[in-house]
Design a protein around this motif. Structure first.
Motif, mmCIF file in Angstrom:
data_model
loop_
_atom_site.group_PDB
_atom_site.id
_atom_site.type_symbol
_atom_site.label_atom_id
_atom_site.label_comp_id
_atom_site.label_asym_id
_atom_site.label_seq_id
_atom_site.Cartn_x
_atom_site.Cartn_y
_atom_site.Cartn_z
ATOM 1 N N LEU A 1 0.802 -1.428 0.117
ATOM 2 C CA LEU A 1 0.096 0.055 0.087
ATOM 3 C C LEU A 1 0.893 1.543 -0.026
ATOM 4 O O LEU A 1 0.825 2.207 -1.002
ATOM 5 N N ILE B 1 1.074 3.973 -2.995
ATOM 6 C CA ILE B 1 0.629 5.234 -2.847
ATOM 7 C C ILE B 1 1.658 6.301 -3.026
ATOM 8 O O ILE B 1 1.573 7.541 -3.388
ATOM 9 N N LEU C 1 -7.436 6.558 16.225
ATOM 10 C CA LEU C 1 -7.655 5.674 15.108
ATOM 11 C C LEU C 1 -8.441 4.297 15.811
ATOM 12 O O LEU C 1 -9.066 3.851 14.866
ATOM 13 N N ALA C 2 -7.866 4.122 16.710
ATOM 14 C CA ALA C 2 -8.555 2.878 17.436
ATOM 15 C C ALA C 2 -10.188 3.072 17.539
ATOM 16 O O ALA C 2 -10.835 2.179 17.141
ATOM 17 N N TYR D 1 -12.320 -2.854 13.811
ATOM 18 C CA TYR D 1 -10.911 -3.077 14.922
ATOM 19 C C TYR D 1 -10.510 -4.469 15.248
ATOM 20 O O TYR D 1 -11.117 -5.458 14.805
ATOM 21 N N ALA E 1 -2.625 -2.461 9.246
ATOM 22 C CA ALA E 1 -2.030 -2.188 8.064
ATOM 23 C C ALA E 1 -2.269 -0.958 7.598
ATOM 24 O O ALA E 1 -1.446 -0.186 7.180
ATOM 25 N N LEU E 2 -3.696 -0.608 7.622
ATOM 26 C CA LEU E 2 -4.016 0.797 7.099
ATOM 27 C C LEU E 2 -3.175 1.868 8.130
ATOM 28 O O LEU E 2 -2.736 2.971 7.775
ATOM 29 N N MET E 3 -3.214 1.692 9.229
ATOM 30 C CA MET E 3 -2.490 2.534 10.435
ATOM 31 C C MET E 3 -1.154 2.713 10.222
ATOM 32 O O MET E 3 -0.447 3.701 9.808
ATOM 33 N N THR F 1 0.259 2.098 7.329
ATOM 34 C CA THR F 1 0.709 2.656 6.202
ATOM 35 C C THR F 1 0.687 4.304 6.053
ATOM 36 O O THR F 1 1.476 5.007 5.562
ATOM 37 N N ALA F 2 -0.345 4.527 6.946
ATOM 38 C CA ALA F 2 -0.550 6.143 7.398
ATOM 39 C C ALA F 2 0.767 6.569 8.130
ATOM 40 O O ALA F 2 1.414 7.695 7.817
ATOM 41 N N LEU G 1 3.907 6.062 5.400
ATOM 42 C CA LEU G 1 3.811 6.967 4.004
ATOM 43 C C LEU G 1 4.549 7.982 3.750
ATOM 44 O O LEU G 1 5.188 8.118 2.862
#
Lengths: 294, 363, 464
Positions: free
Chosen positions: A107, A111, A149-150, A159, A166-168, A170-171, A174
């Motif tokens: 990801l 991006i 975020l949680a 959750y 993984a989204l977190m 990535t942030a 990034l």
């Protein structure tokens, strides 16, 4: 007059020679001193590592023993390591960690690559602002992001899942990935692309035939780096997962009521992949971290 | 036929006008040098011709075809870049073959042309090597080989020799000139080096501030500069300029430099008459002054400040009024700093410059 | 050719870079900016502060007032109401089930309408448990009406469409699950009485069913109670003190060591690349692993005691990482952080050093500057920009020390702000207070960054 000057030359040269000898001696001394300092620092870094490695690769008896020895003097065994890997939650943790890190890698790279390309190739209004905000985001504390975020993830019902972690991650990775990939692209002169276009390429072909092959090693290094960052991350992983813990989260959770064998083997096991990866991308280290200063 | 016509081309970067309404025609197979100091817009103009930076206004045609807004690949051009732009991940062979492959030539034709180009530049033995470890001179040859292998009708060169050391530059200059004569492509060559321009071009277009100042054969540009800028930019040393005053004495037009009176050539008199009582600038090249070691009626007495022996000539530095003047003398002419010499200005070698506009006045 | 014939190119904006950065921007907006904003809101906004009281037992009826969380109430009446299926099974929620029944009354008229499940005994069920048929229950007690009323709506206040005798067999046509609404009376924040309807899910009912309290509200309110809770938390001051103490002892050590490391690298010795790789190793190691690494050194049976024992300096191992030896825990955290994060500073310093030309250093040497003078008067001033960036970065990272602390102290004896954030969230299940801690860390980061930037600017102004 000529005789006098000759004599003077001889005299001076002897003085110069002495000075030269003294300088050389001092230089040698300096060099030796620098080596000494370097080796001391290297020992300071490697010493504890070696001890931990010894503890991880020996029998559990040797781990319990006191005073403790290091490897050639204590039996080599995979016993401690096996004990750690057979502990509850470790194998799933490793699998989760790998999944999270792999998704983060893909990801983040997908991006970041276009954004890195844009910042290094185009001069557009807002470019400096974009770069600055990326830097600001890069410096933001993870701690600050993990809790809200949680809460958001709980309200979205995603959750405690490796995917949301993984989204977190990535942030988190990034910004660094964008900066690193940007610097990789910036190291490829634009004239190469122009040359390809003059010699018959469309912009897309020029990118594919010229830029892509040249940046791939750098992007691969950045991807590995992303993987390592995600593999190592413990705070957000502990907050965002409950059942599906990653390896660091699992080790952290079990830390307070586990044996030393577990702890030592766990610490060592978490380090090894990072050390191997770092070795492969050592050439790019300055690209990675030097970026922060710009 | 690949005549290049540039009509009223303007290119801006924000508020900065890099190329300002330039028109230029380059004949088929002609070798034209775009010459000018850095920032004069010559590279911008070349890039507009190449299609790497589209013109904002105006039209560019190659062989009668309007290419103004075509992408570079459709212009039938090839180019040598200042930094050579050799692809580092390809062997020399593939570098030279790149354009041919992109234009889908068949294998044998590509091989034939690559070897031919390599032979012309004496780099056959480099074909299997990667450019990474090659010297600047070798890279330069690869870049030229890649450009000529295309056999395009138009060849563009952006300061191709500027990254080479002096000796290599001298060698490549001659070789490029021979090569370009051989391949008969219409060539536009950008440089800031006036020696390169004088020695190589069929014609020179001198640029300054985004506009063409003069476009003519090298000897004309050298001898009959259109303005003070060109005289001062071209030649080593550049043209000397001295401040004088036009005066009519007994009905005859004279120009005074301090106490010294200069008699202009007959053809200039009608023009100079209108400058009566006004200042004027006298331009003359170092090699065009006669140096005497004794006084003469038509010679100006000056004191020598510096003597620079250059082998083929001695270069003297003298003050005339407020102006510093360089004088070239034969190496056998005996002179030392502090000595007095007398300078004679042949009337047909003097260029008269309007001190307001900087234009050189011609009859 | 006249000028008018020459085409003018229309200037068009190049959108390519914007399209290329769009995914990154969107991603960061979605997973960074938005949660960050949510996080700050979390710290000062209490979602459950007030309970809205409705005029009718209907969700969309007018709100007559609010009763704060934890306030006590009188329960006056109750009534069932439809509840969306996804809201079922909420905590505290009381439900009643109504059946739509069809049966014959005493006169033989077919009656169809709603009756509560308390009046119908289910006799037949489909395989999935859906009731199909039943009988009307007998009513106990003598005073009560022996007949069971059937209503037009699943609601005792609606019209009675008929009455059924006990033991009448009825077909069950439909089932409605209803949430209980209470008619309550209480006081709002200003002490004014409020009376109206509220859903049972928000109310905790006391034993005799006439009293209750607002368990949680459904209307948010700006509040400082989470921040108050954080500040009055008994771990807050120790955490803040330790975090600042660690910052003060870690950062200067790191900078000195990093500059020494960078100078060793820059000396271009043989084996330079090996030194560089070794010095960079900690870059790739997770903070938890580093914590464990130094735990292995300082634990009672660990490396340090073992070495001291071999050297004969101690006869039995002395403890370091205990509540009685807090200073040793701080020292261990200090060493671990210096071990871990000096490499980042080193890389930044080396990058900066590489930008200084060798000629400058050689010139300094030529003019007789010794090593210290060269560092003091040439290298450090030229490194200033790099060091500033490293300083900001390190300070922000030092505010986040977490796993190292947990590994070395268990997170109790010596605690730090990040650890308290974690504890509030994970152990005490209090995301709002955790968010308050996170916001506090953010505030400290920003303040330190601004102070650094300020000092730099004033210094430059003074120099100018």
């Amino acid at each position: 007059m000529s005789v006098q000057s000759e004599a003077m030359t001889v005299q001076v040269s002897e003085e110069v020679l002495a000075l030269h000898r003294r300088m050389q001696r001092r230089r040698k001394l300096n060099r030796g001193f620098t080596y000494l300092v370097g080796i001391l620092i290297a020992l300071w870094i490697l010493g504890p590592l070696y001890f931990l490695g010894s503890m991880a690769l020996t029998t559990q008896e040797a781990v319990r023993a006191y005073p403790k020895g290091v490897l050639p003097f204590i039996p080599f065994s995979l016993d401690t390591m096996r004990f750690f890997l057979n502990s509850a939650g470790i194998v799933p943790g490793v699998i989760n960690s790998v999944i999270v890190a792999a998704i983060t890698l893909v990801l983040s790279t997908l991006i970041a690559a276009p954004a890195g390309y844009a910042t290094s190739r185009f001069l557009f209004p807002g470019r400096d602002f974009f770069r600055l905000s990326i830097l600001a985001v890069r410096a933001f504390p993870i701690v600050v992001l993990a809790v809200p975020l949680a809460v958001v993830f709980i309200s979205l019902g995603i959750y405690d899942s490796v995917y949301s972690l993984a989204l977190m991650h990535t942030a988190l990775t990034l910004p660094t990935t964008i900066l690193v990939i940007g610097s990789v692209f910036a190291s490829i002169p634009y004239e190469l692309e122009e040359a390809a276009m003059v010699f018959g390429c469309t912009p897309v072909q020029a990118f594919r035939h010229i830029v892509l092959p040249l940046v791939l090693p750098g992007i691969a290094a950045s991807a590995i780096f992303t993987f390592v960052m995600s593999w190592n991350e413990v705070f957000a992983a502990s907050i965002l997962t409950v059942q599906n813990r990653t390896l660091p989260a699992q080790v952290l959770f079990a830390l307070s009521n586990s044996s030393e064998a577990y702890q030592f083997a766990g610490g060592f096991f978490m380090m090894v992949p990072s050390l191997i990866f770092m070795f492969f991308i050592r050439r790019y280290l300055f690209n990675m971290w030097g970026q922060i200063t710009k | 036929m690949a005549e290049i016509r540039i009509e009223h081309v303007t290119k801006r970067f924000g508020d900065f006008v890099a190329v300002n309404d330039v028109s230029l025609t380059i004949e088929d197979q002609e070798f034209v040098v775009l010459l000018g100091p850095s920032g004069c817009g010559k590279t911008t103009l070349l890039r507009a011709i190449a299609g790497l930076g589209m013109a904002d206004e105006g039209r560019i045609t190659i062989g009668g075809r309007d290419v103004t807004y075509l992408p570079p690949r459709e212009r039938n051009i090839s180019m040598v870049f200042q930094s050579y732009a050799i692809f580092p991940h390809m062997k020399v062979y593939d570098n030279i073959a790149f354009g041919l492959k992109m234009h889908k030539f068949d294998k044998e034709e590509i091989d034939r042309r690559v070897r031919e180009a390599a032979e012309m530049l004496h780099i056959e033995e480099l074909l299997d090597r990667y450019p990474g470890a090659m010297s600047g001179g070798q890279r330069q040859r690869v870049a030229v080989a890649r450009a000529i292998a295309m056999k395009s009708q138009v060849l563009l060169m952006d300061e191709p020799l500027s990254n080479l050391d002096a000796l290599l530059r001298l060698e490549m200059r001659a070789e490029l000139k021979r090569l370009l004569r051989e391949i008969k492509a219409t060539t536009i060559y950008v440089t800031h080096d006036q020696i390169e321009a004088l020695s190589m071009g069929d014609r020179i277009a001198v640029m300054k501030d985004g506009a063409i100042q003069q476009y003519d054969h090298p000897s004309v540009v050298y001898d009959l500069p259109a303005n003070q800028f060109i005289g001062g930019f071209i030649g080593n040393p550049p043209m000397n300029f001295m401040h004088g005053q036009v005066q009519r004495v007994d009905g005859r037009v004279q120009v005074r430099i301090g106490d010294f009176a200069l008699t202009p050539a007959e053809a200039m008199l009608p023009i100079l008459q209108s400058y009566d009582g006004k200042p004027i600038i006298i331009g003359i090249r170092a090699e065009n002054m006669e140096t005497l070691n004794q006084p003469a009626a038509d010679a100006l007495e000056v004191e020598v400040l510096v003597v620079e022996p250059l082998g083929s000539q001695n270069l003297l530095t003298v003050h005339i009024g407020q102006d510093i003047v360089k004088v070239s003398t034969h190496p056998t002419f005996k002179v030392e700093p502090g000595m007095k010499v007398w300078l004679r200005f042949p009337a047909d070698k003097i260029r008269w410059v309007d001190s307001d506009s900087g234009r050189v006045l011609y009859p | 050719m006249s000028l008018s014939e020459i085409p003018k190119r229309r200037k068009k904006r190049n959108w390519a870079p914007y399209i290329l950065i769009m995914p990154a921007l969107l991603y960061l907006a979605l997973f960074f900016a938005w949660p960050m904003a949510r996080g700050l809101v979390l710290a000062v906004w209490d979602d459950e502060a007030l309970l809205s009281i409705h005029a009718e037992a209907q969700r969309d009826s007018a709100v007559v007032g609010h009763i704060p969380q934890n306030a006590h109430l009188d329960i006056l009446d109750q009534q069932g109401n439809f509840v969306p299926e996804e809201e079922l099974n909420l905590e505290n929620m009381l439900t009643e089930t109504w059946f739509r029944v069809k049966g014959e009354d005493a006169e033989g008229n077919t009656i169809e309408g709603w009756a509560p499940d308390s009046r119908i005994r289910v006799r037949e069920e489909a395989e999935d448990g859906t009731p199909l048929a039943g009988t009307v229950r007998t009513k106990l007690g003598t005073k009560a009406d022996p007949l069971t009323s059937v209503y037009a709506e699943p609601n005792k206040h609606s019209q009675v469409v008929g009455k059924l005798e006990a033991r009448t067999r009825v077909e069950i046509v439909d089932v409605a699950l209803l949430e209980v609404w209470y008619r309550v009376r209480g006081e709002n924040e200003k002490g004014e009485p409020v009376e109206g309807w509220a859903q049972s899910r928000y109310i905790q009912v006391f034993g005799d069913e006439s009293r209750g309290r607002v368990d949680r509200g459904n209307t948010g309110q700006l509040t400082t109670k989470f921040i108050d809770k954080m500040i009055h938390d008994r771990f807050f001051l120790p955490a803040l003190r330790n975090t600042l103490l660690l910052m003060v002892i870690i950062i200067p050590t790191q900078f000195v060591l990093a500059i020494i490391m960078a100078l060793v690298i820059q000396a271009r010795l043989k084996g330079n690349t090996i030194f560089l790789y070794i010095f960079a190793i900690p870059l790739g190691v997770s903070d938890l692993a580093v914590g464990i690494l130094w735990f292995s050194v300082f634990t009672q049976n660990g490396l340090l005691n073992s070495i001291l024992q071999y050297l004969g300096l101690i006869s039995h191992p002395s403890p370091y990482l205990t509540a009685e030896t807090r200073h040793w825990i701080i020292i261990a955290i200090w060493l671990a952080e210096v071990w871990r994060a000096t490499s980042i500073v080193m890389v930044i310093v080396v990058s900066g050093l590489q930008a200084i030309s060798d000629e400058v250093l050689e010139a300094a040497e030529l003019f007789g500057a010794n090593l210290w003078q060269r560092i003091r008067h040439v290298i450090l001033p030229l490194l200033k920009p790099s060091l500033q960036v490293a300083l900001i970065l390190r300070t922000i990272l030092a505010l986040q020390v977490f796993a190292v602390v947990i590994a070395l102290s268990g997170g109790d004896v010596v605690t730090v702000l990040a650890n308290e954030t974690f504890r509030q969230y994970s152990d005490f299940r209090n995301p709002n207070v955790a968010a308050a801690y996170a916001g506090f860390i953010l505030l400290l980061s920003m303040i330190s960054a601004i102070i650094y930037l300020r000092t730099i600017r004033t210094q430059e102004e003074l120099a100018a």
